[in-house]
Design a protein around this motif. Sequence first.
Motif, short mmCIF file in Angstrom:
data_model
loop_
_atom_site.label_atom_id
_atom_site.label_comp_id
_atom_site.label_asym_id
_atom_site.label_seq_id
_atom_site.Cartn_x
_atom_site.Cartn_y
_atom_site.Cartn_z
N MET A 163 0.84 -1.19 0.00
CA MET A 163 0.00 0.00 0.00
C MET A 163 0.88 1.24 0.00
O MET A 163 1.87 1.31 0.75
CB MET A 163 -0.92 0.01 1.22
N ARG A 164 0.54 2.18 -0.86
CA ARG A 164 1.24 3.46 -0.93
C ARG A 164 0.20 4.57 -0.85
O ARG A 164 -0.69 4.65 -1.71
CB ARG A 164 2.02 3.58 -2.24
N ASP A 165 0.31 5.40 0.16
CA ASP A 165 -0.64 6.48 0.38
C ASP A 165 -2.05 5.88 0.45
O ASP A 165 -2.31 5.06 1.31
CB ASP A 165 -0.52 7.54 -0.72
N ASP A 166 -2.94 6.23 -0.47
CA ASP A 166 -4.31 5.72 -0.41
C ASP A 166 -4.56 4.61 -1.42
O ASP A 166 -5.70 4.18 -1.60
CB ASP A 166 -5.30 6.86 -0.66
N LEU A 167 -3.52 4.12 -2.08
CA LEU A 167 -3.67 3.08 -3.09
C LEU A 167 -3.06 1.77 -2.62
O LEU A 167 -2.01 1.75 -1.98
CB LEU A 167 -3.01 3.50 -4.40
N ALA A 168 -3.74 0.65 -2.95
CA ALA A 168 -3.25 -0.68 -2.60
C ALA A 168 -3.02 -1.48 -3.86
O ALA A 168 -3.70 -1.29 -4.88
CB ALA A 168 -4.24 -1.39 -1.68
N MET A 169 -2.06 -2.40 -3.80
CA MET A 169 -1.82 -3.33 -4.90
C MET A 169 -2.19 -4.73 -4.46
O MET A 169 -1.80 -5.18 -3.37
CB MET A 169 -0.36 -3.27 -5.34
N VAL A 170 -2.93 -5.43 -5.33
CA VAL A 170 -3.45 -6.76 -5.00
C VAL A 170 -3.24 -7.67 -6.21
O VAL A 170 -3.57 -7.30 -7.34
CB VAL A 170 -4.96 -6.69 -4.67
N ASP A 171 -2.69 -8.86 -5.95
CA ASP A 171 -2.62 -9.88 -6.99
C ASP A 171 -3.95 -10.60 -7.09
O ASP A 171 -4.54 -10.97 -6.07
CB ASP A 171 -1.54 -10.91 -6.65
N VAL A 172 -4.42 -10.82 -8.31
CA VAL A 172 -5.63 -11.59 -8.55
C VAL A 172 -5.27 -12.71 -9.52
O VAL A 172 -4.90 -12.45 -10.66
CB VAL A 172 -6.77 -10.73 -9.13
#
Length: 380
Positions: A362-371
């Motif tokens: 997560m960076r600031d208000d954004l998240a990274m997710v693997d799908v």
Amino acid sequence: MWWFRVKVVALIGAALLTIGARPGETVSLMAAPPGGPRQPPGRETPAIDVLAEVSYGTDLFGDVAVERRGSGVAAVRLADGTDAWVYERIWADDFVDWVRVDGRHLAAVWRDGRVTLIDVPTGRMVWHADLPPGPAEKLSRSYDEEWPAMWEVSVAATGSLVVQHDRRVDVLDVRTGAIRWTRPFTSCRPVDGVQGMGGIVLLTHGCEGDTVNGVALDADDGTQLWTDADTMTFITRDLGHGRLVTIGDGGELVVRRAVDGTVLWRARPKGLPSNDATLLGVSDDLLTVDTPQEVVAYRTADGGVAWRRSFGGAPREPGRVLTNGRITYVRETDRTLVKLDGRTGEVIDRRRFAEEIEPLAMRDDLAMVDVGVKHHLVVA
């Protein structure tokens, strides 16, 4: 006449501006799309929205995602997937890795010892440094498949870039690239773990039949501050405020003072499945843990429980916690992402995906997710 044509092309936004630093080394700045940057929909909404798809192994810097690209790195705009800039060393030795230095800069490292600091918003090369070879350079090059493990790059909060290479540690000033101090070292095996965090550089190594050893060095001058031969693990997290956290035997959280290694508090969440501290969620004043029964947020100051959140159908498979202090993401089921209020644990929203998910960062208000195995999504 040809000068006039060049100026016209630049004005209409189709120019490719290339700033050369040395032979074979360039930063190519791509023109912005017409109309300027676009804000993806959903960024300010309570619901979980997918904003973009990015490449595996990227990190987010504002409105761009930085990814490894051939012999260098590239910044890709989240709004439309176009390149903002590409940095390459075409004739260089193997590219090792890059690391986020702060919210604006990254450092890229090559196996020939070149280190370059890049200003991400502009694509400008801030400085170059050339590290001397370490005492095990020839040995590391003999490990055809394992040599990347001979290098580790991290950042200490004091403004130090920490580069381990070939049984040598160089600590650079991130403002100038000058080497602050160097420490050649040996161990019973060719690779030691090195992490920069807080005001220290933590060296960890283990030999067959021995316990894991931790040695903490002052990030400013390399002075040895303390050692721990019993409970230190290979993976430690910086909690800020001069504190570190590791996960000891039996899933025990151990929080230490960075300057001297003193244990400040311990906690034993029920069923913590791994000693991998990178799975923990760290914000300014909370340490959030996912277990099969519940998600628990501890106060980093004293270890007291700030909130708990359980879900129906427990026990469940816990995963990585992503948090910025205001918003927290966890995996409720193997395909469901849940968004919590990071201060209270209250559920804000849920989103189910078609394949199994894995929260990444997560960076600031954004998240990274693997799908699944192919999709790496940015959500908000």
